[in-house]
Design an enzyme around this catalytic site. Structure first.
Site, mmCIF file in Angstrom:
data_model
loop_
_atom_site.group_PDB
_atom_site.id
_atom_site.type_symbol
_atom_site.label_atom_id
_atom_site.label_comp_id
_atom_site.label_asym_id
_atom_site.label_seq_id
_atom_site.Cartn_x
_atom_site.Cartn_y
_atom_site.Cartn_z
ATOM 1 C CE LYS A 54 -3.775 -2.342 2.363
ATOM 2 N NZ LYS A 54 -4.459 -2.609 3.642
ATOM 3 C CD GLN A 98 -3.172 -4.083 6.758
ATOM 4 O OE1 GLN A 98 -3.112 -3.127 5.982
ATOM 5 N NE2 GLN A 98 -3.791 -5.221 6.442
ATOM 6 C CG ASP A 121 -9.445 0.255 4.837
ATOM 7 O OD1 ASP A 121 -9.201 0.088 3.630
ATOM 8 O OD2 ASP A 121 -8.725 -0.184 5.754
#
Ligand code: NAP
Length: 288
Positions: A54, A98, A121
């Site tokens: 990422k 994460q 997200d």
């Protein structure tokens, strides 16, 4: 040779990433430095690989990227303090924590502290509610990527029967809602579903998000159906397999995603797209 056309995630993701890069360049020209912060807690090797990927993709797209690394033993209160700080920091546009978090940490409480405008997200309660209500908001990256993949291959969903296998908050549920928003007729299957093959046989579009190698057999696929395989399963020999029996399914489908190279690359591309959107919206709302 007969066989489905490939839904090429690699190439669509490259297009999306190039578009994001242009958007980032335009923001930089206006004096905004679009930034993404990734919070990584603990030392799960897979998470480290994901975060590295990422970071690399976001850096290539022109974002200022920073990873906040915290020890596995970080107390809940400390993690919450970090996330709250990032939410309040005006120089930060996108925040990603994460997952999974190490045992003992409450992920839902941490996610709820992310400013929804920075929640790239699409997992905060506010953004989940926006999805359910059909309001604007950040959408989770993998299902949003599936939709873009379909759009860019001119696959309409309106009026079609979409069978989604899996009902996770990350993939199955949000994809079902996105498909509904596009006026599809949606069936959501899961581990308690009876007669899964019969449901799949009636699908115009199949989305498999289960995590079981080749659970969906090729002969379940209706001739001409479109197949999106979200599953990523590593065999004992180290080979990657999807949730769909690719070879046999390809003989019957009209379009199908490969694993790897299908849905996977779209997830990171959509993370970048969401971060750009966040930076645009936040920089507008901060300029008075
Ligand atoms: P998850 O949270 O484990 O959810 C799996 C879902 O599959 C659950 O809803 C479960 O049902 C259902 N299921 C399990 N066994 C089943 C069966 N035999 N028949 C029908 N349904 C069954 O997984 P996830 O996070 O959604 O991920 C799914 C897969 O996608 C994994 O392989 C993951 O690695 C992959 N993935 C890929 C990407 C990408 O970028 N390509 C992103 C995210 C995830 P219940 O709800 O009843 O338990």
């Amino acid at each position: 040779m007969s066989g489905a056309r490939i839904l090429d995630g690699k190439s669509v993701a490259a297009d999306v990433r190039a578009e994001v890069r242009q958007g980032v360049t335009a923001l930089v020209a206006r004096g905004v430095e679009p930034s993404l912060v990734v919070v990584l807690v603990g030392d799960d090797p897979a998470s480290h690989v994901y975060v590295r990927n990422k970071d690399k993709a976001a850096t290539e797209a022109g974002f200022a990227v920073r990873t906040v690394r915290l020890e596995a033993a970080t107390p809940q209160a400390e993690l919450e303090r970090v996330v709250r700080g990032l939410s309040e920091d005006r120089s930060v546009h996108g925040i990603l924590v994460q997952m999974p978090l190490p045992k003992g940490l409450d992920a839902q409480r941490v996610i709820a502290l992310i400013d929804p405008r920075k929640d790239v997200d699409g997992l905060t309660p506010e953004n989940v509610a926006a999805l359910v209500m059909g309001r604007p908001g950040h959408r989770p990256c993998t299902p949003a990527g599936c939709l873009v993949l379909l759009d860019r291959h001119d696959v309409p969903l309106e009026g079609r029967h979409v069978v989604v296998i899996g009902r996770s908050m990350l993939v199955g549920k949000p994809f079902s809602l996105l498909a509904l928003e596009r006026n599809a007729t949606v069936t959501v299957a899961h581990s308690r579903t009876r007669d899964l093959p019969d449901h799949v046989r009636r699908a115009d579009v199949v989305v498999a998000a289960v995590g079981r190698p080749e659970l969906v057999r090729g002969d379940w696929i209706a001739p001409g159906a479109v197949v999106l395989d979200v599953g990523i399963n590593r065999t004992a020999e180290g080979k990657l397999l999807g949730d769909v029996e690719f070879g046999a399914a390809r003989e019957r489908a009209s379009l199908i995603t490969p694993v790897p190279g299908g849905v996977g690359p779209m997830t990171i591309a959509m993370l970048l797209a969401n971060t750009l959107e966040a930076a645009r919206a936040l920089s507008k709302s901060l300029v008075r």
